[in-house]
Design a protein around this motif. Structure first.
Motif, PDB file in Angstrom:
ATOM      1  N   ARG A  33      38.130  92.146  47.240  1.00  0.00           N
ATOM      2  CA  ARG A  33      38.418  92.535  45.855  1.00  0.00           C
ATOM      3  C   ARG A  33      38.084  91.349  44.970  1.00  0.00           C
ATOM      4  NH1 ARG A  33      43.725  96.348  45.735  1.00  0.00           N
ATOM      5  NH2 ARG A  33      42.990  97.728  47.379  1.00  0.00           N
ATOM      6  N   ASP A  34      37.175  91.585  44.019  1.00  0.00           N
ATOM      7  CA  ASP A  34      36.730  90.517  43.126  1.00  0.00           C
ATOM      8  C   ASP A  34      36.306  91.122  41.797  1.00  0.00           C
ATOM      9  OD1 ASP A  34      35.798  87.948  42.258  1.00  0.00           O
ATOM     10  OD2 ASP A  34      33.761  88.554  42.788  1.00  0.00           O
ATOM     11  N   ASP A  35      36.778  90.534  40.736  1.00  0.00           N
ATOM     12  CA  ASP A  35      36.341  90.890  39.383  1.00  0.00           C
ATOM     13  C   ASP A  35      36.447  92.392  39.112  1.00  0.00           C
ATOM     14  OD1 ASP A  35      35.500  90.025  36.889  1.00  0.00           O
ATOM     15  OD2 ASP A  35      33.362  90.275  37.368  1.00  0.00           O
ATOM     16  N   GLY A  36      37.539  93.017  39.565  1.00  0.00           N
ATOM     17  CA  GLY A  36      37.777  94.428  39.306  1.00  0.00           C
ATOM     18  C   GLY A  36      37.069  95.391  40.235  1.00  0.00           C
ATOM     19  N   GLY A  86      30.948  79.551  30.612  1.00  0.00           N
ATOM     20  CA  GLY A  86      32.007  78.541  30.712  1.00  0.00           C
ATOM     21  C   GLY A  86      31.682  77.437  31.706  1.00  0.00           C
ATOM     22  N   GLY A  87      30.866  77.736  32.710  1.00  0.00           N
ATOM     23  CA  GLY A  87      30.387  76.722  33.646  1.00  0.00           C
ATOM     24  C   GLY A  87      31.351  76.252  34.707  1.00  0.00           C
ATOM     25  N   GLU A  88      32.654  76.554  34.563  1.00  0.00           N
ATOM     26  CA  GLU A  88      33.611  76.169  35.598  1.00  0.00           C
ATOM     27  C   GLU A  88      34.870  77.014  35.498  1.00  0.00           C
ATOM     28  OE1 GLU A  88      35.608  72.291  35.329  1.00  0.00           O
ATOM     29  OE2 GLU A  88      34.740  72.111  33.336  1.00  0.00           O
ATOM     30  N   VAL A  89      35.512  77.198  36.637  1.00  0.00           N
ATOM     31  CA  VAL A  89      36.738  77.991  36.689  1.00  0.00           C
ATOM     32  C   VAL A  89      37.511  77.605  37.954  1.00  0.00           C
ATOM     33  CG1 VAL A  89      35.686  79.939  37.937  1.00  0.00           C
ATOM     34  CG2 VAL A  89      37.657  80.339  36.475  1.00  0.00           C
ATOM     35  N   MET A  90      38.820  77.724  37.872  1.00  0.00           N
ATOM     36  CA  MET A  90      39.663  77.568  39.056  1.00  0.00           C
ATOM     37  C   MET A  90      39.952  78.973  39.575  1.00  0.00           C
ATOM     38  SD  MET A  90      40.186  74.379  39.728  1.00  0.00           S
ATOM     39  CE  MET A  90      41.588  74.340  40.821  1.00  0.00           C
ATOM     40  N   LEU A  91      39.694  79.209  40.857  1.00  0.00           N
ATOM     41  CA  LEU A  91      39.935  80.518  41.458  1.00  0.00           C
ATOM     42  C   LEU A  91      40.853  80.395  42.659  1.00  0.00           C
ATOM     43  CD1 LEU A  91      36.359  82.115  41.398  1.00  0.00           C
ATOM     44  CD2 LEU A  91      38.273  82.588  39.865  1.00  0.00           C
ATOM     45  N   ARG A  92      41.633  81.457  42.885  1.00  0.00           N
ATOM     46  CA  ARG A  92      42.490  81.560  44.073  1.00  0.00           C
ATOM     47  C   ARG A  92      41.896  82.623  44.987  1.00  0.00           C
ATOM     48  NH1 ARG A  92      48.063  80.066  44.061  1.00  0.00           N
ATOM     49  NH2 ARG A  92      48.508  82.034  45.080  1.00  0.00           N
ATOM     50  N   GLY A 100      40.271  86.319  64.363  1.00  0.00           N
ATOM     51  CA  GLY A 100      39.302  85.260  64.119  1.00  0.00           C
ATOM     52  C   GLY A 100      38.265  85.558  63.055  1.00  0.00           C
ATOM     53  N   LEU A 101      38.460  86.646  62.296  1.00  0.00           N
ATOM     54  CA  LEU A 101      37.537  86.990  61.218  1.00  0.00           C
ATOM     55  C   LEU A 101      38.327  87.283  59.949  1.00  0.00           C
ATOM     56  CD1 LEU A 101      35.124  89.390  63.124  1.00  0.00           C
ATOM     57  CD2 LEU A 101      34.601  87.071  62.335  1.00  0.00           C
ATOM     58  N   ILE A 102      37.631  87.298  58.826  1.00  0.00           N
ATOM     59  CA  ILE A 102      38.275  87.630  57.560  1.00  0.00           C
ATOM     60  C   ILE A 102      38.394  89.154  57.470  1.00  0.00           C
ATOM     61  CG2 ILE A 102      38.111  87.469  55.042  1.00  0.00           C
ATOM     62  CD1 ILE A 102      36.258  84.966  55.572  1.00  0.00           C
ATOM     63  N   ALA A 103      39.610  89.647  57.370  1.00  0.00           N
ATOM     64  CA  ALA A 103      39.849  91.075  57.266  1.00  0.00           C
ATOM     65  C   ALA A 103      39.964  91.518  55.803  1.00  0.00           C
ATOM     66  CB  ALA A 103      41.111  91.465  58.017  1.00  0.00           C
ATOM     67  N   ARG A 104      40.399  90.599  54.976  1.00  0.00           N
ATOM     68  CA  ARG A 104      40.598  90.917  53.550  1.00  0.00           C
ATOM     69  C   ARG A 104      40.472  89.643  52.731  1.00  0.00           C
ATOM     70  NH1 ARG A 104      43.229  95.126  50.689  1.00  0.00           N
ATOM     71  NH2 ARG A 104      44.264  94.400  48.820  1.00  0.00           N
ATOM     72  N   LEU A 105      39.866  89.781  51.550  1.00  0.00           N
ATOM     73  CA  LEU A 105      39.746  88.666  50.619  1.00  0.00           C
ATOM     74  C   LEU A 105      39.960  89.199  49.220  1.00  0.00           C
ATOM     75  CD1 LEU A 105      38.967  85.839  49.619  1.00  0.00           C
ATOM     76  CD2 LEU A 105      36.549  86.505  49.870  1.00  0.00           C
ATOM     77  N   GLU A 106      40.871  88.546  48.500  1.00  0.00           N
ATOM     78  CA  GLU A 106      41.101  88.852  47.093  1.00  0.00           C
ATOM     79  C   GLU A 106      40.840  87.577  46.304  1.00  0.00           C
ATOM     80  OE1 GLU A 106      44.792  91.022  46.173  1.00  0.00           O
ATOM     81  OE2 GLU A 106      45.032  91.163  48.349  1.00  0.00           O
ATOM     82  N   ILE A 107      40.011  87.694  45.260  1.00  0.00           N
ATOM     83  CA  ILE A 107      39.649  86.540  44.435  1.00  0.00           C
ATOM     84  C   ILE A 107      40.152  86.791  43.020  1.00  0.00           C
ATOM     85  CG2 ILE A 107      37.768  85.118  43.559  1.00  0.00           C
ATOM     86  CD1 ILE A 107      36.083  86.163  45.952  1.00  0.00           C
ATOM     87  N   ALA A 108      40.898  85.814  42.487  1.00  0.00           N
ATOM     88  CA  ALA A 108      41.445  85.953  41.138  1.00  0.00           C
ATOM     89  C   ALA A 108      41.599  84.571  40.514  1.00  0.00           C
ATOM     90  CB  ALA A 108      42.803  86.645  41.193  1.00  0.00           C
ATOM     91  N   PRO A 109      41.611  84.524  39.162  1.00  0.00           N
ATOM     92  CA  PRO A 109      41.848  83.242  38.491  1.00  0.00           C
ATOM     93  C   PRO A 109      43.255  82.747  38.754  1.00  0.00           C
ATOM     94  CG  PRO A 109      41.074  84.920  36.926  1.00  0.00           C
ATOM     95  CD  PRO A 109      41.289  85.581  38.234  1.00  0.00           C
TER      96      PRO A 109
END
Length: 109
Positions: A33-36, A86-92, A100-109
């Protein structure tokens, strides 16, 4: 960093910074999940990353790692710089690992 960075997450970040195939670090039925938007499955995740790299030149530097609320979850904070507005951002990045693998990833500010 206060928590060790698991190999699949380290591999994902290294591969992403190189513009490589990050999808190999994900489970076959993983979800991002990223950017909506939500991307399900390795092929959709690979397409999402290809589009991101085509649109922007960016690099992520890990600034913190901590365990999440559930087992297998890791929250990674990154300073991201690049050719986006903006050229830069902090993301979580909230990674959930399974087998041993990524099952889920959520990216948000």
């Amino acid at each position: 960093m206060t928590h060790p960075l698991p190999a699949p997450i380290a591999g994902y970040i290294e591969e992403d910074n190189a513009g490589g195939d990050t999808a190999r670090w994900f489970a076959e039925n993983a979800e991002v999940r990223d950017d909506g938007s939500t991307h399900r499955g390795r092929e959709a995740i690979a397409a999402w990353k290809r589009a991101a790299h085509a649109a922007y030149d960016y690099r992520s530097a890990v600034t913190g790692v901590e365990p999440g609320e559930v087992e297998g979850q890791h929250i990674v904070t990154c300073h991201v710089t690049g050719s986006f507005p903006g050229g830069e951002v902090m993301l979580r990045y909230r990674f959930t690992l399974d087998d041993g693998l990524i099952a889920r990833l959520e990216i948000a500010p």
